[in-house]
Write a protein that holds these residues in place. Structure first.
Motif, PDB file in Angstrom:
ATOM      1  N   ILE A 211      33.908 -20.459 -40.515  1.00 27.02           N
ATOM      2  CA  ILE A 211      34.161 -18.887 -40.481  1.00 27.02           C
ATOM      3  C   ILE A 211      32.994 -18.467 -39.385  1.00 27.02           C
ATOM      4  N   GLN A 212      33.737 -17.927 -38.376  1.00 27.85           N
ATOM      5  CA  GLN A 212      32.978 -17.081 -37.315  1.00 27.85           C
ATOM      6  C   GLN A 212      32.353 -15.774 -37.763  1.00 27.85           C
ATOM      7  N   GLY A 213      31.051 -15.744 -37.833  1.00 25.72           N
ATOM      8  CA  GLY A 213      30.358 -14.733 -37.839  1.00 25.72           C
ATOM      9  C   GLY A 213      30.651 -14.019 -39.649  1.00 25.72           C
ATOM     10  N   PRO A 216      34.425  -8.612 -41.463  1.00 26.04           N
ATOM     11  CA  PRO A 216      35.591  -8.640 -42.214  1.00 26.04           C
ATOM     12  C   PRO A 216      36.855  -8.621 -41.231  1.00 26.04           C
ATOM     13  N   LYS A 217      37.251  -9.989 -40.512  1.00 26.53           N
ATOM     14  CA  LYS A 217      38.257 -10.239 -39.693  1.00 26.53           C
ATOM     15  C   LYS A 217      39.341 -10.242 -40.589  1.00 26.53           C
ATOM     16  N   SER A 218      40.499  -9.695 -39.980  1.00 32.32           N
ATOM     17  CA  SER A 218      41.706 -10.089 -40.654  1.00 32.32           C
ATOM     18  C   SER A 218      42.872 -10.197 -39.502  1.00 32.32           C
ATOM     19  N   MET A 255      38.650 -14.715 -44.433  1.00 26.47           N
ATOM     20  CA  MET A 255      38.103 -15.364 -45.476  1.00 26.47           C
ATOM     21  C   MET A 255      38.815 -15.810 -46.669  1.00 26.47           C
ATOM     22  N   GLN A 256      39.915 -14.935 -46.906  1.00 26.86           N
ATOM     23  CA  GLN A 256      41.050 -15.044 -47.866  1.00 26.86           C
ATOM     24  C   GLN A 256      41.954 -16.381 -47.307  1.00 26.86           C
ATOM     25  N   VAL A 286      34.555 -10.086 -30.692  1.00 21.53           N
ATOM     26  CA  VAL A 286      35.229 -10.081 -31.712  1.00 21.53           C
ATOM     27  C   VAL A 286      36.169  -8.801 -32.152  1.00 21.53           C
ATOM     28  N   ASP A 287      37.573  -9.078 -32.203  1.00 21.50           N
ATOM     29  CA  ASP A 287      38.234  -7.855 -32.821  1.00 21.50           C
ATOM     30  C   ASP A 287      38.659  -8.074 -34.176  1.00 21.50           C
ATOM     31  N   LEU A 288      38.363  -6.968 -34.855  1.00 21.51           N
ATOM     32  CA  LEU A 288      38.527  -7.242 -36.444  1.00 21.51           C
ATOM     33  C   LEU A 288      40.095  -7.299 -36.797  1.00 21.51           C
TER      34      LEU A 288
END
Length: 334
Positions: A211-213, A216-218, A255-256, A286-288
């Motif tokens: 997992i990068q960083g 909370p990316k989606s 993450m999910q 990074v773009d979320l």
């Protein structure tokens, strides 16, 4: 054999391109499908084994940046439709190889447009397959086709620049272009640098999902069959000179996603899922999230037909049944 239509697909041996080529060859035996591809590292000839011997399929190994080759194709073939998918697409690599991304994504598009416009047989459509990343990231705003491009990495900057080239051919020459901007497309045969096959392949190698960083990316995930259906629909019903978003309401936190794939591959209880996660440094930028609306495409009659549950199940099954499809996993060894 005489064909009713000749379709040129650039990048037709890549993940999305191969699914598009197979669909065209299967659905339209009366169309000639030409695939121009240089078989870069993220392509596999095996992706097109099912159509290799079809009478209406032709493969040309070559680079879209090779103006002499591209001119030759348009001189010797009566190309009616172009689907331009050939591109460098790995965001992380774009920070390290910006000139290569500029060459392939922008100059390659210029070469193709120029050759297509000069052709004695005027093409009916030039469909440029772009990305939702040209909009940049958003927390609350949902992007429609009129939203201004705000690319935030070298990859998306080159796609936005190529879009402007494509659009200029409509503005100046009324050359019949259409642009699509799609969400994250996933499915069988995708190379292991992309997030879903990366996680799946790591788990198959008994390695943790990286997992990068910690932000909370989606991502919005669209199954490849639905993307292909959208491309074919805009070919037949899309308005020239227009842009069409191709997306889904299925937004999945990364993450999910990792937790779901761990449960599917490793069949472990929830209490052990965290043992298969590893946090690593994030990439430079990074773009979320990239939320887009697809009302314009839906007005043509398109809907995403494959649910997330069905699509990810089908994808996982394919990677389990084809563990050696991608032999080069050196990036995952790092």
């Amino acid at each position: 054999m005489d064909f009713n239509r000749t379709v040129l697909v650039t990048g037709g041996s890549g993940f999305i391109g191969s699914h598009l080529v197979c669909s065209l060859v299967d659905r339209h035996p009366d169309w000639r499908i030409i695939n121009l591809d240089n078989l870069d590292y993220c392509c596999s000839p095996r992706s097109l084994e099912s159509v290799d011997d079809r009478a209406n399929y032709t493969f040309i190994r070559g680079d879209v940046c090779n103006s002499q080759l591209v001119d030759h194709i348009f001189t010797t073939e009566t190309v009616d439709v172009i689907f331009h998918l050939a591109a460098k697409t790995h965001v992380e690599a774009s920070f390290e190889s910006q000139s290569t991304f500029q060459l392939v994504n922008v100059d390659g598009t210029r070469v193709l447009l120029a050759a297509a416009r000069r052709a004695r047989h005027r093409p009916q459509r030039f469909v440029y397959v772009s990305t939702d990343e040209v909009y940049g990231a958003s927390v609350d705003e949902v992007f429609d086709e009129s939203s201004p491009p705000r690319p935030t990495n070298p990859y998306s900057a080159t796609k936005a620049a190529a879009e402007q080239l494509v659009k200029s051919y409509w503005d100046k020459y009324k050359f019949p272009i259409i642009i699509t901007r799609s969400n994250n497309i996933y499915g069988p045969r995708q190379f292991t640098e992309k997030v879903i096959p990366r996680f799946l392949t790591l788990l198959q190698m008994n390695k943790r999902c990286t997992i990068q960083g910690t932000l909370p990316k989606s991502r919005h995930f669209l199954f490849v069959d639905d993307a292909v259906a959208a491309f074919l629909l805009v070919l037949e019903k899309g308005t020239v000179g227009e842009i069409y978003n191709v997306g889904t309401t299925c937004e999945v936190p990364i993450m999910q996603l990792a937790r779901q794939l761990i449960r599917m591959i490793k069949n472990v209880p929830d209490s052990e899922v965290k043992d298969w996660l590893e946090f690593v440094p994030d990439r430079p930028r990074v773009d979320l999230r990239y939320p887009i609306t697809c009302e314009k495409l839906q007005q043509l009659g398109w809907r995403a037909e494959v649910s997330w549950a069905e699509g990810i199940r089908h994808t996982v099954k394919w990677y389990q049944e084809n563990p050696d499809f991608w032999s080069d996993k050196s990036e995952l060894q790092q």
